[in-house]
Every structure is written in C-alpha cells, then in structure tokens.
Scaffold this motif. Structure first.
Motif: not given
Length: 118
Positions: A22, A45, A48-51, A54
């Motif tokens: 993470r 943001r 990065a969503a879903g990675t 995030e």
C-alpha cells in the motif's frame, strides 16, 4: 489535459515500484513546466482510485525553469509567464528557456509491512 497524463504516469510508476504494498505518499519533482499543485493533487487521486496508491498523499516540488537573456547575459529563474518572454533585468526579449521538462518520482512511502508470525 497534460496534467492528467502526468498523474497517470506518476501513479503507474508508484504502483510498479510498490510490489503490491500500500502506497501512503509520493514526492514528485517537476521542472521546466508550470503545474498547478491543486490540479496535480486531484488528478493523482483520480488516477490512483482502485490501486494500491488510492488515498496516498502527493508532495509536489516545483522548480521554475531558468531563462538566459542573450542581450545582457543574465540567467534567472522564470517566476511567471512574463519572465519567460522578457528579461527581468534589462527588459530584452531575446531570452531562451534553459531547462528541459523533467518529472522525477523522488520517493514513495509505503504502509508498514505486517510482521510475519511463525
């Protein structure tokens, strides 16, 4: 939309280097191109969503391009659009940008790894 492409590339690089860990933050240095930190934050943001990145924070270090005046010989940082067009010292318009555009992913912070139990 140059900034969104930049954000996609930053996230891709961070995710590749994360190796499944993470990502909690990244530090990015940008030179030779003006960027808006708020736009970069929002774009990061979205990208990065879903990675594993995030929710990570983005620290942006913006280095202004430098310009050289062929008239008086001074080399200065371009602090605004006007200084890219005219020398702040002599007012001459025979100026050239000296720095190439550069984006460097300087560091990545990861969530602490959980200790393995035997």
């Amino acid at each position: 939309m140059h900034e969104m492409g930049l954000c996609d590339a930053i996230v891709d690089a961070a995710v590749r280097r994360a190796g499944g860990r993470r990502v909690t933050g990244v530090r990015v240095s940008v030179a030779g191109h003006p960027v808006d930190p708020g736009v970069i934050d929002q774009g990061f943001r979205l990208a990065a969503a879903g990675t594993v990145a995030e929710g990570a924070s983005v620290e942006l270090v913006v280095r202004p391009p430098s310009v050289h005046c062929r008239g008086c010989g001074v080399r200065t940082d371009a602090t605004d659009a006007l200084s890219l067009a005219a020398c702040p010292r002599c007012g001459g318009i025979d100026v050239e940008a000296m720095d190439a555009e550069e984006v460097v992913l300087e560091s990545i912070a990861f969530e602490p790894a959980e200790e393995r139990r035997s």
